[in-house]
Design a protein around this motif. Structure first.
Motif, mmCIF file in Angstrom:
data_model
loop_
_atom_site.group_PDB
_atom_site.id
_atom_site.type_symbol
_atom_site.label_atom_id
_atom_site.label_comp_id
_atom_site.label_asym_id
_atom_site.label_seq_id
_atom_site.Cartn_x
_atom_site.Cartn_y
_atom_site.Cartn_z
ATOM 1 N N TRP A 139 0.837 -1.204 0.000
ATOM 2 C CA TRP A 139 0.000 0.000 0.000
ATOM 3 C C TRP A 139 0.870 1.251 0.000
ATOM 4 N N LEU A 140 1.911 1.263 0.832
ATOM 5 C CA LEU A 140 2.786 2.427 0.912
ATOM 6 C C LEU A 140 3.518 2.650 -0.405
ATOM 7 N N ALA A 141 4.012 1.562 -1.003
ATOM 8 C CA ALA A 141 4.713 1.686 -2.281
ATOM 9 C C ALA A 141 3.791 2.263 -3.353
ATOM 10 N N ASP A 142 2.534 1.887 -3.295
ATOM 11 C CA ASP A 142 1.562 2.417 -4.252
ATOM 12 C C ASP A 142 1.335 3.910 -4.030
ATOM 13 N N GLN A 143 1.269 4.333 -2.758
ATOM 14 C CA GLN A 143 1.102 5.756 -2.451
ATOM 15 C C GLN A 143 2.288 6.578 -2.940
ATOM 16 N N LEU A 144 3.463 5.992 -2.894
ATOM 17 C CA LEU A 144 4.686 6.701 -3.284
ATOM 18 C C LEU A 144 5.002 6.534 -4.763
ATOM 19 N N GLY A 145 4.178 5.766 -5.462
ATOM 20 C CA GLY A 145 4.453 5.531 -6.870
ATOM 21 C C GLY A 145 5.756 4.799 -7.083
ATOM 22 N N ASP A 146 6.135 3.977 -6.095
ATOM 23 C CA ASP A 146 7.390 3.200 -6.143
ATOM 24 C C ASP A 146 8.636 4.074 -6.216
ATOM 25 N N HIS A 147 8.515 5.326 -5.779
ATOM 26 C CA HIS A 147 9.687 6.207 -5.746
ATOM 27 C C HIS A 147 10.426 6.035 -4.419
ATOM 28 N N ASP A 148 11.725 6.057 -4.471
ATOM 29 C CA ASP A 148 12.552 5.864 -3.278
ATOM 30 C C ASP A 148 12.625 7.151 -2.455
ATOM 31 N N PRO A 149 12.799 7.011 -1.126
ATOM 32 C CA PRO A 149 12.973 8.190 -0.266
ATOM 33 C C PRO A 149 14.200 9.000 -0.678
ATOM 34 N N THR A 150 14.124 10.312 -0.493
ATOM 35 C CA THR A 150 15.255 11.177 -0.807
ATOM 36 C C THR A 150 15.863 11.797 0.449
ATOM 37 N N GLY A 151 15.293 11.499 1.626
ATOM 38 C CA GLY A 151 15.820 12.049 2.868
ATOM 39 C C GLY A 151 14.813 11.894 3.992
ATOM 40 N N SER A 152 15.038 12.643 5.070
ATOM 41 C CA SER A 152 14.120 12.624 6.213
ATOM 42 C C SER A 152 14.183 13.979 6.913
ATOM 43 N N ARG A 153 13.156 14.278 7.701
ATOM 44 C CA ARG A 153 13.141 15.513 8.472
ATOM 45 C C ARG A 153 12.245 15.312 9.691
ATOM 46 N N THR A 154 12.510 16.084 10.717
ATOM 47 C CA THR A 154 11.709 16.014 11.943
ATOM 48 C C THR A 154 10.904 17.298 12.079
ATOM 49 N N ILE A 155 9.605 17.127 12.256
ATOM 50 C CA ILE A 155 8.694 18.261 12.392
ATOM 51 C C ILE A 155 7.862 18.054 13.652
ATOM 52 N N ALA A 156 7.925 18.996 14.561
ATOM 53 C CA ALA A 156 7.172 18.940 15.815
ATOM 54 C C ALA A 156 7.408 17.629 16.552
ATOM 55 N N GLY A 157 8.656 17.184 16.549
ATOM 56 C CA GLY A 157 9.019 15.982 17.278
ATOM 57 C C GLY A 157 8.700 14.683 16.563
ATOM 58 N N THR A 158 8.171 14.741 15.373
ATOM 59 C CA THR A 158 7.831 13.541 14.603
ATOM 60 C C THR A 158 8.767 13.426 13.412
ATOM 61 N N LYS A 159 9.342 12.245 13.240
ATOM 62 C CA LYS A 159 10.255 12.028 12.120
ATOM 63 C C LYS A 159 9.464 11.595 10.886
ATOM 64 N N TRP A 160 9.752 12.257 9.787
ATOM 65 C CA TRP A 160 9.077 11.969 8.521
ATOM 66 C C TRP A 160 10.101 11.540 7.475
ATOM 67 N N THR A 161 9.747 10.543 6.689
ATOM 68 C CA THR A 161 10.543 10.184 5.518
ATOM 69 C C THR A 161 10.109 11.080 4.372
ATOM 70 N N VAL A 162 11.071 11.570 3.594
ATOM 71 C CA VAL A 162 10.797 12.541 2.534
ATOM 72 C C VAL A 162 11.018 11.918 1.156
ATOM 73 N N VAL A 163 10.078 12.193 0.256
ATOM 74 C CA VAL A 163 10.266 11.880 -1.164
ATOM 75 C C VAL A 163 10.059 13.201 -1.919
ATOM 76 N N ASP A 164 11.172 13.815 -2.318
ATOM 77 C CA ASP A 164 11.131 15.130 -2.952
ATOM 78 C C ASP A 164 11.352 14.980 -4.458
ATOM 79 N N ARG A 165 10.316 15.266 -5.240
ATOM 80 C CA ARG A 165 10.393 15.149 -6.702
ATOM 81 C C ARG A 165 10.153 16.494 -7.379
ATOM 82 N N ARG A 166 10.280 17.575 -6.626
ATOM 83 C CA ARG A 166 9.979 18.885 -7.185
ATOM 84 C C ARG A 166 10.899 19.272 -8.336
ATOM 85 N N SER A 167 12.080 18.677 -8.399
ATOM 86 C CA SER A 167 13.000 18.979 -9.498
ATOM 87 C C SER A 167 12.479 18.472 -10.840
#
Length: 212
Positions: A139-167
């Protein structure tokens, strides 16, 4: 002028009464002229009626290129949904944020229930909130379109995996930037076209509701 003997009109050019054939031809020409005039008149009426119908439809029917601003109370939808043991995420957002969609889908054949909220930022950019309950990697792979993570960041104490495709520009579609986190039974995906500030605002509000 008519001939007093025959009662027939005198043809001025000929100086004599018209023959029966000439009378028939004259009357036939007049009939044709009347029919042609009536046909032209009817055509004008039909064109005016058609134009009136078109103008009416333009006035009352929403055209495909007309933007429709539909606002949905996603917090109310979440409150009405019957979900056991899991809090459906309905973040309290600042003024200017709105929602155009909110839908809870019960468990599908793979056992995953999904809560989806479409959020619009003050500058009319989009962030989709997807909460998969008991979600798996597929399910997660489908949400991400099978794109790999590009990094991570912490927001308000919660760690998030990032997939940045804005380029990728327009090629990234509506999922130009994605944040993913997991808490309890929920896998949360925030994906859209908004800027970092908007994502941080939504992620902060979401983190306040996560089941730890």
């Amino acid at each position: 002028m008519t001939d007093p003997n025959t009662g027939r009109p005198i043809v001025a050019e000929l100086g004599r009464p018209e023959t029966p054939e000439e009378t028939w031809a004259r009357k036939d020409t007049a009939r044709r002229a009347r029919r042609e005039h009536q046909t032209a008149f009817n055509l004008v009426l039909a064109l005016i009626a058609s134009l009136g119908i078109v103008l009416f439809l333009v006035a009352v029917v929403v055209r495909p290129d007309t933007a429709v601003d539909r606002s949905v109370d996603y917090r109310q939808v979440a409150a009405k949904a019957e979900v056991s043991g899991v809090t459906l995420l309905a973040p309290a957002l600042p003024s200017g944020y709105s929602s155009n969609n909110a839908e809870y889908q019960e468990r599908s054949s793979d056992g995953i229930s999904v809560w989806t909220v479409g959020l619009l930022t003050p500058d009319r950019q989009y962030i989709g909130l997807h909460q998969g309950i008991d979600a798996n990697r597929t399910w997660l792979a489908d949400q991400l379109g099978d794109h790999d993570p590009t990094g991570s960041r912490t927001i308000a104490g919660t760690k998030w995996t990032v997939v940045d495709r804005r380029s990728e520009g327009k090629g990234a579609g509506n999922d130009a930037y994605t944040l993913v986190t997991k808490a309890g039974r929920s896998t949360v995906v925030l994906a859209g076209t908004a800027d970092d500030k908007a994502f941080r605002t939504v992620a902060t509000a979401v983190a306040a509701q996560l089941d730890r």
